[in-house]
Design a protein around this motif. Structure first.
Motif, short mmCIF file in Angstrom:
data_model
loop_
_atom_site.label_atom_id
_atom_site.label_comp_id
_atom_site.label_asym_id
_atom_site.label_seq_id
_atom_site.Cartn_x
_atom_site.Cartn_y
_atom_site.Cartn_z
N ILE A 41 5.20 10.58 0.44
CA ILE A 41 4.57 9.29 0.21
C ILE A 41 5.52 8.16 0.56
N ARG A 101 0.84 5.57 1.38
CA ARG A 101 0.18 6.59 2.19
C ARG A 101 1.20 7.67 2.55
N PRO A 102 0.73 8.82 3.09
CA PRO A 102 1.68 9.84 3.56
C PRO A 102 2.45 9.34 4.79
N THR A 114 0.85 -1.18 0.00
CA THR A 114 0.00 0.00 0.00
C THR A 114 0.89 1.24 0.00
N THR A 170 5.91 3.81 0.77
CA THR A 170 5.38 2.50 0.37
C THR A 170 5.43 1.61 1.60
#
Length: 224
Positions: free
Chosen positions: A188, A171-172, A169, A190
């Motif tokens: 960002i 996300r920040p 996924t 991973t």
């Protein structure tokens, strides 16, 4: 307030597009605050908010007294998934590393018994809040922070045996992750979440976090 929110997002997106399309290149100095105000017809607060977003995303870098520049973006290194019995090493290893092992391992938090977060509990097949052993480590190589690895392991009992699974996924970055990885909040990351439910030994969840602009996670399926 809603109008200002829409305005800074519009400004941020236009600058983001210019960077993506190469009209603003790495190392270029972006226009001054006054010039951007005139160009977009907005207040200085809107421009500052837009710039803040792009700095957090890792697209811009602000240099005190010298302006704001498009950030140099290095070619990401590859981290390859390894199945290894070595519990002291992460499941992702640098592809170009001589041994694949990380010489510098930093314990970011003391090993502790904590209530299982909802995601880890679901993957382990246990009730949220049940106690698990948590270990958080930072792996560095050649002076550079590479990955943060958080492990959640059952303190007792066993889960139903199954083949390992890996979920990828993005996300920040959280504040603690950004500081450990020498990035900025909001960049960002991973996230690779590996679930291991062995027939012998305790089940565990391994969460690997890397800065997406610096590292690419590689999975090579087993050959027949």
């Amino acid at each position: 307030m809603a109008r200002r929110t829409t305005a800074y997002r519009r400004v941020a997106q236009e600058l983001r597009d210019e960077i993506a399309e190469g009209r603003l290149r790495p190392g270029d100095r972006i226009a001054s605050l006054t010039e951007l105000q005139e160009r977009f017809g907005v207040s200085d607060t809107v421009i500052l908010e837009a710039r803040k977003v792009l700095v957090a995303e890792g697209l811009l870098v602000a240099r005190t007294g010298d302006g704001t520049y498009v950030r140099e973006r290095p070619e990401p290194q590859r981290l390859v998934l390894h199945d290894s019995p070595d519990a002291e090493q992460p499941v992702f290893r640098l592809e170009n590393g001589e041994s694949g092992l990380f010489p510098d391992v930093i314990e970011l938090e003391p090993v502790a018994s904590v209530p299982a977060p909802a995601g880890a509990a679901r993957r382990l097949g246990i009730t949220a809040g049940r106690k698990v052993k948590r270990r958080v480590r930072l792996f560095r190589q050649d002076g550079a922070a590479v990955q943060v690895l958080t492990a959640y392991q059952l303190a007792s009992g066993k889960a139903t045996p199954a083949a390992p699974e890996v979920e990828i996924t993005a996300r920040p970055a959280l504040d603690t992750e950004a500081r450990a990885l020498e990035g900025v909040v909001g960049q960002i990351v991973t996230v690779a979440t590996r679930v291991e439910r062995p027939a012998a030994g305790a089940a565990r969840v391994l969460e690997t976090v890397v800065l997406a602009e610096r590292y690419t996670l590689v999975y090579r399926p087993p050959t027949a």
